[in-house]
Motif scaffolding. Structure first.
Motif, PDB file in Angstrom:
ATOM      1  N   ALA A 163       0.753  -1.082   0.066  1.00  0.00           N
ATOM      2  CA  ALA A 163       0.010  -0.125  -0.048  1.00  0.00           C
ATOM      3  C   ALA A 163       0.756   1.267   0.022  1.00  0.00           C
ATOM      4  N   LEU A 164       1.802   1.235   0.590  1.00  0.00           N
ATOM      5  CA  LEU A 164       2.864   2.419   0.729  1.00  0.00           C
ATOM      6  C   LEU A 164       3.662   2.502  -0.407  1.00  0.00           C
ATOM      7  N   LEU A 165       4.163   1.275  -1.032  1.00  0.00           N
ATOM      8  CA  LEU A 165       4.779   1.432  -2.443  1.00  0.00           C
ATOM      9  C   LEU A 165       3.884   1.819  -3.615  1.00  0.00           C
ATOM     10  N   PRO A 351       9.029  10.491   5.424  1.00  0.00           N
ATOM     11  CA  PRO A 351       9.611  10.046   6.696  1.00  0.00           C
ATOM     12  C   PRO A 351       9.374   8.802   7.176  1.00  0.00           C
ATOM     13  N   PHE A 352       8.008   8.512   7.206  1.00  0.00           N
ATOM     14  CA  PHE A 352       7.476   7.325   7.723  1.00  0.00           C
ATOM     15  C   PHE A 352       8.018   6.194   7.088  1.00  0.00           C
ATOM     16  N   THR A 353       7.925   6.154   5.885  1.00  0.00           N
ATOM     17  CA  THR A 353       8.579   4.903   4.999  1.00  0.00           C
ATOM     18  C   THR A 353       9.987   4.855   5.397  1.00  0.00           C
ATOM     19  N   ALA A 354      10.814   5.998   5.253  1.00  0.00           N
ATOM     20  CA  ALA A 354      12.106   5.988   5.630  1.00  0.00           C
ATOM     21  C   ALA A 354      12.630   5.249   6.733  1.00  0.00           C
ATOM     22  N   VAL A 355      11.784   5.567   8.042  1.00  0.00           N
ATOM     23  CA  VAL A 355      12.067   4.969   9.206  1.00  0.00           C
ATOM     24  C   VAL A 355      11.874   3.341   9.216  1.00  0.00           C
ATOM     25  N   LEU A 356      10.882   2.985   8.381  1.00  0.00           N
ATOM     26  CA  LEU A 356      10.400   1.541   8.212  1.00  0.00           C
ATOM     27  C   LEU A 356      11.526   0.947   7.568  1.00  0.00           C
ATOM     28  N   ILE A 399      14.627   2.942 -10.206  1.00  0.00           N
ATOM     29  CA  ILE A 399      13.402   2.393 -10.298  1.00  0.00           C
ATOM     30  C   ILE A 399      13.470   0.910  -9.789  1.00  0.00           C
ATOM     31  N   GLY A 400      14.474   0.173 -10.187  1.00  0.00           N
ATOM     32  CA  GLY A 400      14.621  -1.185 -10.066  1.00  0.00           C
ATOM     33  C   GLY A 400      14.786  -1.467  -8.497  1.00  0.00           C
ATOM     34  N   MET A 401      15.216  -0.641  -7.919  1.00  0.00           N
ATOM     35  CA  MET A 401      15.355  -0.798  -6.360  1.00  0.00           C
ATOM     36  C   MET A 401      14.020  -0.891  -5.473  1.00  0.00           C
ATOM     37  N   LEU A 402      13.098  -0.312  -6.325  1.00  0.00           N
ATOM     38  CA  LEU A 402      11.854  -0.363  -5.076  1.00  0.00           C
ATOM     39  C   LEU A 402      11.337  -1.654  -4.722  1.00  0.00           C
ATOM     40  N   PRO A 403      11.409  -2.963  -5.489  1.00  0.00           N
ATOM     41  CA  PRO A 403      10.946  -4.068  -4.926  1.00  0.00           C
ATOM     42  C   PRO A 403      11.804  -4.470  -3.518  1.00  0.00           C
ATOM     43  N   ALA A 404      12.942  -4.209  -3.654  1.00  0.00           N
ATOM     44  CA  ALA A 404      13.857  -4.604  -2.475  1.00  0.00           C
ATOM     45  C   ALA A 404      13.483  -3.565  -1.536  1.00  0.00           C
TER      46      ALA A 404
END
Length: 498
Positions: A163-165, A351-356, A399-404
């Motif tokens: 959901a965040l992605l 910020p929320f996603t970065a902390v996670l 863009i290819g880093m998003l899955p990881a």
């Protein structure tokens, strides 16, 4: 207690059974497969059905976000989109040389634009046709990503992370663009899901299909080339982890490589006709080449690489690295394209996603072997598309880093979900509310930024969509007459622009 799972089949590389305490969601290990029959514990069936329904709801929501005003927002076609569309018009109405194994204007294999061509033919009179395939593939990527995440994590964490992605500014921007780079996310997810299935089952077809998808990565946007490299970088770890089946895994990897390379052979004649032209893009963005003449005051390969490593380690958290001047090689004047791809001066993760994400990276170190595949998926494209290229961080190349990235986000969410006591009926809902709030904020941030005068100006040279019909008719007429490609910059000059 494992007798309760008499209908759970372990893979040929099996592992011990694991069951959560009563009252908590059952978590199935990554290498166990549940059968669909009445003997499966009802709680497992219930959780599976619930997760599938929630995933379907997520897919519908993500699709609606991408289809909303897709043909009119953003309100111009940036040069990459417009020049892609001109090539597609030549494919549809002209005589584009090279056929399906030719090169486009970048130059890059033209296959991705052939895939977009039917949508353009269907919606020729708007930008919708050009952007639609990106929207669809970005949503489709959530399915194999969910399957991959679930091999390690519980359903709630996987769904919350996706959901965040799906609502991140980074992913939304390229999901609503007439550019083929977002396809790399889908190809990465499918390739590594097939690899995981191949390692789990040992079946040759999964190895072969993984090679097919890796080959499609070679035909895709430049960042797609990292897929095959990442698969191969993970090979030593996979061979060690499955050393009891060493020969079979080694043979599987050989099959993967042979299939990937064989399927790319038809592209080689077009490359061989002008290898310099094919590699000119890589040459222009190479930080190693820039190091020869000096890069932001640094001279020499080692000094420049140290700078790039430190700079791109802050890639996700520090907006300062996405601000400031851009480097341009002495022999050419390059426009700084980074402000087109994400809000300039802001970090690529909220910020929320970065902390996670940071928490997930730390958590993964406790069982690094278990998460080696995800580190390969993260570090290979990070090194190839960020550390080794100029003017990074660059959201398009990365863009290819998003899955990881969002797997590590899911890992942190999974740990939080496990630790938060369900009995309180408060803390887990609070986590869901926090994710929903972050998703709403990033969605609003995207639409506010992408429609702003600053973002539209950064997309120049561009075709205003109010003039799309006029521009399109001219380009189609030129394609029918087999006249050369007319880039946006030249078209603007013809219209009396700067």
């Amino acid at each position: 207690m494992c007798l309760l799972y008499s209908n759970v089949r372990a893979s040929r590389f099996g592992s011990a059974c694991h069951i959560n305490l009563p009252g908590k969601e059952a978590h199935v290990p990554q290498n166990l497969t549940l059968t669909e029959n009445p003997a499966t514990p009802p709680v497992i069936q219930t959780h599976r059905r619930r997760n599938i329904l929630l995933l379907a709801a997520l897919l519908v929501g993500a699709l609606l976000l991408r289809l909303f005003a897709l043909g009119s927002f953003p309100s111009n076609l940036m040069a990459d989109e417009a020049d892609n569309l001109v090539v597609i018009y030549e494919v549809l109405y002209g005589n584009r040389p090279g056929g399906i194994f030719g090169l486009d204007w970048k130059p890059n294999p033209i296959l991705s634009l052939y895939a977009t061509a039917p949508f353009v033919a269907l919606f020729r009179d708007s930008a919708l046709g050009l952007r639609l395939l990106s929207a669809l593939t970005s949503v489709a990527a959530l399915i194999p990503l969910y399957a991959l995440y679930r091999r390690h994590l519980g359903g709630p964490a996987a769904l919350l992370s996706l959901a965040l992605l799906s609502t991140s500014v980074w992913y939304l921007n390229f999901s609503r663009s007439g550019w083929e780079n977002v396809h790399v996310v889908l190809l990465t997810a499918v390739a590594f899901w097939l690899l995981a299935k191949a390692l789990e089952t040992g079946r040759w077809r999964y190895w072969a299909f993984a090679g097919v998808v890796a080959s499609l990565g070679l035909y895709a946007y430049f960042a797609g080339r990292a897929i095959l490299v990442a698969l191969l970088v993970y090979a030593p770890v996979a061979l060690w982890q499955h050393r009891k089946s060493l020969r079979r895994v080694a043979a599987g990897y050989a099959l993967l490589g042979v299939v990937a390379v064989s399927l790319f052979l038809p592209q080689l004649p077009a490359i061989g006709r002008n290898p310099y032209q094919f590699n000119v893009r890589a040459e222009r963005v190479s930080v190693l080449k820039a190091a020869e003449t000096g890069y932001f005051g640094r001279q020499g390969t080692l000094d420049v690489l140290r700078y790039q490593l430190a700079r791109n380690a802050r890639f996700f958290f520090d907006g300062d690295v996405l601000a400031g001047d851009a480097y341009s090689p002495p022999e050419q004047l390059l426009k700084d394209t980074r402000p087109r791809y994400s809000p300039f001066g802001e970090p690529l993760l909220d910020p929320f996603t970065a902390v996670l994400f940071a928490a997930g990276l730390v958590l993964s170190l406790w069982r690094s072997g278990r998460y080696a595949m995800w580190w390969a998926m993260l570090l290979v494209p990070w090194l190839l598309t960020q550390v080794l290229t100029i003017n990074t961080p660059d959201a398009a190349r990365g863009i290819g880093m998003l899955p990881a990235i969002y797997f590590f986000v899911a890992l942190a969410l999974d740990r939080a979900w496990t630790l938060l006591p369900q009995a309180t009926k408060v803390l887990r809902p609070a986590l869901i509310i926090a994710v929903a709030t972050a998703a709403a904020v990033t969605t609003l941030t995207y639409f506010s930024w992408a429609g702003s005068p600053e973002a539209l100006s950064a997309r120049e040279p561009a075709v205003p969509l109010e003039r799309f019909e006029e521009w399109s008719e001219l380009q189609v007429a030129r394609a029918r007459a087999n006249q050369p490609l007319l880039p946006v910059t030249i078209w603007q000059q013809m219209q009396g622009g700067e």
